[in-house]
Design an enzyme around this catalytic site. Structure first.
Site, PDB file in Angstrom:
ATOM      1  N   SER A   1      68.678  90.880 113.701  1.00 38.24           N
ATOM      2  CA  SER A   1      67.991  89.770 113.056  1.00 38.24           C
ATOM      3  C   SER A   1      68.901  89.241 111.970  1.00 38.24           C
ATOM      4  CB  SER A   1      66.696  90.273 112.419  1.00 38.24           C
ATOM      5  OG  SER A   1      67.009  91.122 111.330  1.00 38.24           O
ATOM      6  N   LYS A   2      68.371  88.316 111.200  1.00 38.15           N
ATOM      7  CA  LYS A   2      69.131  87.717 110.100  1.00 38.15           C
ATOM      8  C   LYS A   2      69.714  88.759 109.153  1.00 38.15           C
ATOM      9  CE  LYS A   2      69.618  83.292 110.019  1.00 38.15           C
ATOM     10  NZ  LYS A   2      70.978  82.775 109.981  1.00 38.15           N
ATOM     11  N   ARG A   3      69.081  89.909 109.111  1.00 40.48           N
ATOM     12  CA  ARG A   3      69.548  90.944 108.190  1.00 40.48           C
ATOM     13  C   ARG A   3      70.987  91.363 108.478  1.00 40.48           C
ATOM     14  NH1 ARG A   3      65.274  95.415 108.712  1.00 40.48           N
ATOM     15  NH2 ARG A   3      64.637  94.096 110.433  1.00 40.48           N
TER      16      ARG A   3
ATOM     17  N   GLU B   1      77.013  80.046 113.118  1.00 39.79           N
ATOM     18  CA  GLU B   1      77.234  80.704 111.834  1.00 39.79           C
ATOM     19  C   GLU B   1      78.581  81.417 111.820  1.00 39.79           C
ATOM     20  OE1 GLU B   1      72.822  81.897 110.326  1.00 39.79           O
ATOM     21  OE2 GLU B   1      73.616  83.120 111.935  1.00 39.79           O
TER      22      GLU B   1
END
Length: 492
Positions: free
Chosen positions: A261-263, A271
Site C-alpha cells: 500500500s502507500k505505506r 511515482e
RNA sequence: GCUCCCAUGGUCUAGUGGCCUAGGACAUCGCCCUUUCAAGGCGGUAACACGGGUUCGAAUCCCGUUGGGAGCGCCA
C-alpha cells in the site's frame, strides 16, 4: 471434465494483462504485465492488453490512459489492445456486453443458470446468519426452482432479478502452473451471481467469457484470484469450454508484510518516474521480485529477461517490496548509461528544479561529473545546481571548515588559491590540480584543508562533484569571482 | 467462522534426501582507496518458524502446531 487439460500447449501462446482503469498503473499490475509479456515473447506468442471494467461509472478515457502510460513508460509493449486494436477486439469489457449477454442467455436456456429475485438486504441477512453459525456464507438456493408464475409475481412486485449459476456439488480442480494441482469441494459454495440486476456481468463471469473468445492460452495473474478460479472453472464447464492454463503470482508486500500500500512509499509507476527511477531499473527489480533466473545474475536487459524467463522458477511466497534494492538497481543502470543519455534523462529534473538546461553540451559536461554519484535522477539538481546559477549563496561560518583555522586563515588560503588559479595557463584538470596542491603545500596545509574551503566558496556546498573537474566546467571567470567574493565575505 | 495458499539471514532469493560447517544480491558493520560525496576493492555480522515422524542420512519428504496471506460481494 476438469480444467487440468494440457492440450492448450498445441495452440499459439496468447496471454494478457487485464487492468481495471483506475487512473494509475499499480506496481503489481506492472509486474504481472511484465511476466506475461516475457512469457509471450519467450514462446513467440501474443501479449494482449484488455481493459477490465464492467463498471460504467469508473471507466473513463483518462483513467484508462493513466494505466497505459505507466506500462508504456516501462517499455512493455502489447500486440493487441484498445489503443492499437487487433483481431480479437473490442479490448474493453464495456464494449463486449453482447458477448456476455449471449452467453448468459445460453446458460439460462439450458437451465444451467437461473433468475434470482432475492434482495440485497435479504441476502445480507442470510450471510450474517451463516457467519454467526460458523458456516461459510452460502446462497440458500431459494430461487432455484421458481415457476414462471412465481417469477411473474416477483416481477410484478418490481423486483429486478440477478442471474445465478447452478453450481454442482462436485469437486472442481485445475492445475496451477506455479502451485500444482488445486482442488476444492464446491458443495459449500452455493450458486453465485454471474449477472447483476442492472444487466451487467460480474467479473468472474465476464473474465471467463473474455478469455474464451480472446482465445487465451494462459492466464497469469495475482494469487488473490486463486480461489476465484474454482468459480471460473464452473463457468467454463457449464459452457463446455476448455479453460486456459492458470498461474497465480505472488503478492507484493509492505515491509510489515501486509499487502502493498502507500505505506511502502510508492505504489504507482508514475511515482517511480517522479522519484527519479529509470524504467529499466524498475523492470529489472520487479522481474526479480517473485521470479529468479536460476543463476546468480542480477542485472538483466529486457532481451535477457525474455531469454532467461521461466514459469518453473516463479516463486510461491509473497515478497516484500524493498525500495533499497531498487535504489541499488537504479544506481547500476545510471552508471551504465552514456553521458548524453543520462543528460537527456536528467534534463527534466533540472528544469523542474528551476535550472535552465538548454545547452546540451554544457549539461553533458556537468552530468559527466555525477554519473557514479547519483542513485536517482532527482539527486542531480542538488549536486549540479551551482553550475547553473550566476552566484551561490555563502555563509562565512560555513567557510570556516576547521576549528583550528580562523576566518583570516581561510581568507588567506582562498586568496593564495585565487592567485594561483589566476596564473594557471590552461584551464584544465591537471594544471588546476597542480596549482591548488602546491598552494596547499606552500601554506603548510593538507590538501583537503585547502580544497574544502575552495569547494564551498565555488559551490556553496560541502558535498559536491570532484572539485577540479567542477572548476573546469564552471570556467575560470566564474570560479575566480566566487572565490574572491568569499574572501570579501570573510574580511567583513 | 469456513475454504484455499505460503513459510531459508532485516529484505529478494539459491537449494528438489548426502556436494550445506546453507550459496548469491541488497541492506548493515569494518578496512582500503580518496579533494567532499559517491563509486570501487577487501573482509565481517546475520537464516533453514516450532514439534513430531520417515530415512543410514532432511533446509529438502509426511503429519501437526504456529505465523502470514487470499477468498467466501449485485468490487474488480
Amino acid at each position: 471434465m476438469n480444467a487440468d487439460s494440457t492440450s492448450t500447449k498445441d495452440r499459439k501462446v496468447r496471454v494478457r494483462i487485464a487492468p481495471s482503469p483506475t487512473g494509475n498503473c499499480h506496481v503489481g499490475t506492472a509486474r504481472t504485465a511484465l511476466y506475461n509479456m516475457l512469457f509471450a515473447r519467450k514462446y513467440g506468442g501474443t501479449f494482449v492488453l484488455r481493459i477490465d471494467n464492467t463498471d460504467l461509472e469508473r471507466s473513463t478515457k483518462e483513467s484508462e490512459e493513466g494505466v497505459l502510460e505507466g506500462l508504456r513508460w516501462l517499455g512493455l509493449q502489447w500486440d493487441e489492445g484498445p489503443d492499437i486494436g487487433g483481431p480479437y477486439g473490442p479490448y474493453r469489457q464495456l464494449e463486449r456486453m453482447d458477448t456476455y449477454k449471449e452467453t448468459v442467455e445460453k446458460l439460462l436456456s439450458e437451465g444451467k443458470a437461473y433468475y434470482c429475485y432475492c434482495s440485497p438486504s435479504e441476502l445480507e441477512e442470510e450471510r450474517k446468519a451463516a457467519l454467526a453459525a460458523g458456516k461459510p456464507p452460502r446462497y440458500s438456493g431459494k430461487c432455484r426452482e421458481l415457476s414462471p408464475a412465481d417469477r411473474a409475481r416477483l416481477e410484478a412486485e418490481g423486483r429486478k432479478p440477478v442471474v445465478r449459476l447452478r453450481v454442482p456439488d462436485t469437486t472442481m480442480s485445475f492445475v496451477d502452473l506455479i502451485r500444482g494441482h488445486q482442488q476444492k469441494d464446491m458443495a459449500e459454495r452455493g450458486d453465485f451471481i454471474i449477472f447483476k440486476s442492472d444487466g451487467t456481468p460480474v467479473y468472474n463471469f465476464a473474465t471467463v467469457v473474455d478469455e474464451h473468445y480472446m482465445e487465451m492460452t494462459h492466464v497469469f495473474r495475482a494469487v488473490e484470484h486463486l480461489t476465484n478460479t474454482f468459480d471460473q472453472v464452473c463457468v467454463y464447464e457449464s459452457m463446455g469450454w476448455e479453460p486456459p492454463r492458470f498461474g497465480h503470482l505472488t503478492l507484493m508486500l509492505n515491509p510489515d508484510r501486509t499487502k502493498i500500500s502507500k505505506r511502502a512509499g510508492a505504489i504507482y509507476i508514475g511515482e517511480f518516474r517522479e522519484m527519479g527511477y529509470l524504467p529499466e531499473a524498475v523492470n529489472n527489480f520487479l522481474a526479480l521480485l517473485g521470479w529468479n533466473p536460476g543463476t546468480e545474475q542480477e542485472i538483466f536487459s529486457m532481451d535477457e529477461l525474455v531469454e532467461a524467463f521461466s514459469v518453473d522458477t516463479l516463486s510461491k511466497s509473497d515478497a516484500v517490496f524493498d525500495i533499497k534494492k531498487l535504489d541499488w538497481f537504479n544506481g547500476v543502470y545510471i552508471r551504465s548509461l552514456t553521458v548524453p543519455d543520462l543528460a537527456s534523462r536528467v534534463r527534466p529534473f533540472m528544469e523542474a528544479a528551476g535550472y535552465s538546461a538548454d545547452d546540451a553540451s554544457y549539461l553533458e559536461r556537468a552530468v559527466a561529473l555525477i554519473t557514479d554519484r547519483i542513485g536517482k535522477l532527482t539527486e542531480a539538481p542538488d549536486l549540479l545546481g551551482f553550475l547553473f546559477v550566476d552566484d551561490v549563496e555563502l555563509d562565512p561560518a560555513a567557510l570556516k571548515t576547521k576549528a583550528k583555522f580562523s576566518y583570516a586563515d581561510i581568507a588567506r588560503g582562498l586568496k593564495a588559491s585565487a592567485d594561483a588559479l589566476e596564473k594557471v595557463s590552461a584551464w584544465e584538470h591537471e594544471p588546476i590540480e597542480k596549482a591548488l596542491r602546491s598552494t596547499a603545500a606552500e601554506l603548510g596545509w593538507k590538501a583537503g584543508e585547502l580544497l574544502m574551503p575552495v569547494r564551498i566558496a565555488v559551490t556553496g556546498s560541502r558535498v559536491t562533484p570532484p572539485l577540479f573537474e567542477s572548476l573546469v566546467v564552471l570556467g575560470r571567470d566564474r570560479s575566480l569571482a566566487r572565490i574572491r567574493k568569499a574572501i570579501a565575505l570573510l574580511e567583513e
